[in-house]
Design an enzyme around this catalytic site. Structure first.
Site, PDB file in Angstrom:
ATOM      1  N   HIS A  67       0.839  -1.206   0.000  1.00 23.34           N
ATOM      2  CA  HIS A  67       0.000   0.000   0.000  1.00 23.34           C
ATOM      3  C   HIS A  67       0.876   1.260   0.000  1.00 23.34           C
ATOM      4  O   HIS A  67       0.587   2.239  -0.685  1.00 23.34           O
ATOM      5  CB  HIS A  67      -0.859   0.052   1.263  1.00 23.34           C
ATOM      6  CG  HIS A  67      -1.824  -1.075   1.435  1.00 23.34           C
ATOM      7  ND1 HIS A  67      -1.739  -1.987   2.456  1.00 23.34           N
ATOM      8  CD2 HIS A  67      -2.917  -1.434   0.718  1.00 23.34           C
ATOM      9  CE1 HIS A  67      -2.736  -2.848   2.379  1.00 23.34           C
ATOM     10  NE2 HIS A  67      -3.466  -2.540   1.325  1.00 23.34           N
ATOM     11  N   GLY A  73      -2.637  -1.682  -7.230  1.00 25.61           N
ATOM     12  CA  GLY A  73      -1.520  -2.625  -7.305  1.00 25.61           C
ATOM     13  C   GLY A  73      -1.710  -3.634  -8.432  1.00 25.61           C
ATOM     14  O   GLY A  73      -2.816  -4.100  -8.681  1.00 25.61           O
ATOM     15  N   LYS A  88      -0.703  -6.560  -8.255  1.00 25.72           N
ATOM     16  CA  LYS A  88      -0.996  -7.859  -7.643  1.00 25.72           C
ATOM     17  C   LYS A  88      -2.415  -8.277  -8.003  1.00 25.72           C
ATOM     18  O   LYS A  88      -2.674  -9.435  -8.302  1.00 25.72           O
ATOM     19  CB  LYS A  88      -0.877  -7.766  -6.117  1.00 25.72           C
ATOM     20  CG  LYS A  88      -1.282  -9.043  -5.412  1.00 25.72           C
ATOM     21  CD  LYS A  88      -0.816  -9.020  -3.990  1.00 25.72           C
ATOM     22  CE  LYS A  88      -1.776  -8.305  -3.057  1.00 25.72           C
ATOM     23  NZ  LYS A  88      -2.947  -9.138  -2.724  1.00 25.72           N
ATOM     24  N   SER A 146       0.269  -8.861   1.561  1.00 29.48           N
ATOM     25  CA  SER A 146      -1.182  -8.815   1.606  1.00 29.48           C
ATOM     26  C   SER A 146      -1.599  -8.694   3.064  1.00 29.48           C
ATOM     27  O   SER A 146      -0.955  -9.284   3.947  1.00 29.48           O
ATOM     28  CB  SER A 146      -1.766 -10.100   1.014  1.00 29.48           C
ATOM     29  OG  SER A 146      -3.134 -10.238   1.391  1.00 29.48           O
ATOM     30  N   ARG A 167      -3.877 -10.114   4.323  1.00 26.63           N
ATOM     31  CA  ARG A 167      -4.306 -11.450   4.765  1.00 26.63           C
ATOM     32  C   ARG A 167      -3.135 -12.319   5.226  1.00 26.63           C
ATOM     33  O   ARG A 167      -3.362 -13.350   5.862  1.00 26.63           O
ATOM     34  CB  ARG A 167      -5.050 -12.165   3.635  1.00 26.63           C
ATOM     35  CG  ARG A 167      -6.406 -11.574   3.325  1.00 26.63           C
ATOM     36  CD  ARG A 167      -7.218 -12.513   2.449  1.00 26.63           C
ATOM     37  NE  ARG A 167      -8.583 -12.047   2.299  1.00 26.63           N
ATOM     38  CZ  ARG A 167      -8.979 -11.151   1.390  1.00 26.63           C
ATOM     39  NH1 ARG A 167      -8.109 -10.663   0.541  1.00 26.63           N
ATOM     40  NH2 ARG A 167     -10.235 -10.760   1.328  1.00 26.63           N
TER      41      ARG A 167
HETATM   42  P1  AMP Z   1      -6.402  -3.841  -0.375  1.00 26.01           P
HETATM   43  O1  AMP Z   1      -6.250  -3.025   0.864  1.00 26.01           O
HETATM   44  O2  AMP Z   1      -5.959  -5.252  -0.221  1.00 26.01           O
HETATM   45  O3  AMP Z   1      -7.745  -3.682  -1.019  1.00 26.01           O
HETATM   46  O4  AMP Z   1      -5.376  -3.222  -1.412  1.00 26.01           O
HETATM   47  C1  AMP Z   1      -5.409  -1.857  -1.752  1.00 26.01           C
HETATM   48  C2  AMP Z   1      -4.519  -1.606  -2.926  1.00 26.01           C
HETATM   49  O5  AMP Z   1      -3.186  -2.006  -2.616  1.00 26.01           O
HETATM   50  C3  AMP Z   1      -4.941  -2.410  -4.166  1.00 26.01           C
HETATM   51  O6  AMP Z   1      -4.796  -1.585  -5.315  1.00 26.01           O
HETATM   52  C4  AMP Z   1      -3.958  -3.541  -4.178  1.00 26.01           C
HETATM   53  O7  AMP Z   1      -3.706  -4.030  -5.480  1.00 26.01           O
HETATM   54  C5  AMP Z   1      -2.724  -2.850  -3.629  1.00 26.01           C
HETATM   55  N1  AMP Z   1      -1.790  -3.834  -3.081  1.00 26.01           N
HETATM   56  C6  AMP Z   1      -2.060  -4.755  -2.120  1.00 26.01           C
HETATM   57  N2  AMP Z   1      -0.967  -5.520  -1.913  1.00 26.01           N
HETATM   58  C7  AMP Z   1      -0.015  -5.084  -2.761  1.00 26.01           C
HETATM   59  C8  AMP Z   1       1.335  -5.472  -3.016  1.00 26.01           C
HETATM   60  N3  AMP Z   1       1.920  -6.480  -2.368  1.00 26.01           N
HETATM   61  N4  AMP Z   1       2.026  -4.790  -3.951  1.00 26.01           N
HETATM   62  C9  AMP Z   1       1.445  -3.760  -4.634  1.00 26.01           C
HETATM   63  N5  AMP Z   1       0.184  -3.346  -4.433  1.00 26.01           N
HETATM   64  C10 AMP Z   1      -0.527  -4.001  -3.509  1.00 26.01           C
END
Ligand code: AMP
Length: 294
Positions: free
Chosen positions: A31, A141, A143, A179, A181
């Site tokens: 993030h 991201g 990912k 992640s 998670r």
């Molecule tokens: P989330 O909080 O999991 O919904 O992720 C929020 C944003 O962070 C999304 O655009 C994800 O793709 C990005 N993101 C999460 N993990 C990673 C990572 N390891 N590398 C790059 N971006 C990430």
């Protein structure tokens, strides 16, 4: 840094070119790279922290989703955020909320197939963020490569004047994509989780060696996961980066996406490919400040 609970308040605190980083919080280095990128390219950066119930297909996953807003605020500020918006569920979805944004085609395969309704939840909340916060550029991201395709399609279709940008995957030393998670993985599952990226890197090696044998490339991506009894594969696909349609031919901008359940925790990862060049992401030198509680 300002902390807000409404879009109006947040929008009123920024001017000039505005970058947006939507997240579900429990921030990690992945993030933070999005926030740093946004801060480097814009006059003001807004980070949203919202665990979006509409995109969860599993109540246990939603209830167990890690949260720590206080810590998120400190990390976001350090990475260059100007405003963090952490709205309530009733603010985002008041009782009379009735609109759902569905994006056809690009949501058919992979995550869309395995998590029915998931992308409608993502597209709806991101459409609300785009409308409420009116960013010039939004950062996601790689990912979540299919999610990036879905958001870009939604923004084009609904004429949001926003540039949707993908940012490379941030990885731990053994390749595991960061992640929120990951904190739920037991030590054994944590070891097994590295098979997702190990497979992707083996596929990257083949592509960089000039192979165009997609069956062999996808077999290489599957192989480490198949060898691990703690890993149950959901899918391994090569897909077009814009349409997210699975394909058996290499060329143009594509991604290889994997999803697997590792000892009860569902993880995804992707490799972005542009005309034979592979974006493997960025491997962090240390794991000192990655997750909550550290
Ligand atoms: P989330 O909080 O999991 O919904 O992720 C929020 C944003 O962070 C999304 O655009 C994800 O793709 C990005 N993101 C999460 N993990 C990673 C990572 N390891 N590398 C790059 N971006 C990430």
């Amino acid at each position: 840094m300002n902390v807000c609970t409404t879009f109006e308040d947040a929008r009123g605190r920024v001017s000039g070119r505005v970058g947006l980083v939507p997240t579900m919080g429990y921030l990690h280095e992945g993030h933070l790279r999005l926030v740093e990128t946004a801060a480097g390219e814009n006059d003001a950066t807004i980070v949203t922290v919202f665990v979006n119930p509409m995109q969860f297909d599993d109540d246990t996953d939603l209830d167990g989703y890690p949260r720590d807003l206080e810590r998120d605020l400190g990390l976001a500020a350090r990475a260059g955020a100007d405003v963090v918006v952490a709205p309530s569920v009733t603010y985002v979805y008041p009782e009379d909320h009735r609109t759902t944004v569905t994006v056809a085609g690009v949501t058919d395969a992979m995550e869309g197939h395995h998590r029915p309704g998931h992308f409608a939840g993502v597209a709806t909340v991101v459409a609300k963020l785009f409308a409420g916060l009116r960013p010039d550029t939004a950062y996601f991201g790689r990912k979540d490569a299919q999610q990036l395709a879905v958001i870009a399609a939604m923004a084009r279709d609904l004429s949001f004047p926003v540039d949707v940008k993908g940012v490379p995957v941030v990885r731990e030393v053994d390749g595991l994509a960061l992640s929120s998670r990951n904190v739920r993985l037991s030590p054994d599952a944590r070891r097994a989780a590295s098979t997702l990226s190990a497979g992707l890197m083996a596929a990257a090696d083949l592509i960089e060696d000039g192979s165009s044998d997609v069956a062999a490339i996808l077999a290489a991506a599957r192989s480490p996961m198949e060898a691990d009894p703690l890993v149950r594969i959901d899918y391994v696909e090569l897909a077009d980066a814009r349409s997210a349609s699975p394909t058996r031919t290499l060329g143009g901008k594509q991604f290889i996406a994997v999803a697997a359940v590792v000892d009860g925790v569902r993880l995804i990862d992707s490799l972005t490919i542009l005309d034979g060049d592979v974006d493997r992401g960025e491997v962090l030198p240390s794991s000192s400040i990655l997750y909550g509680g550290t």
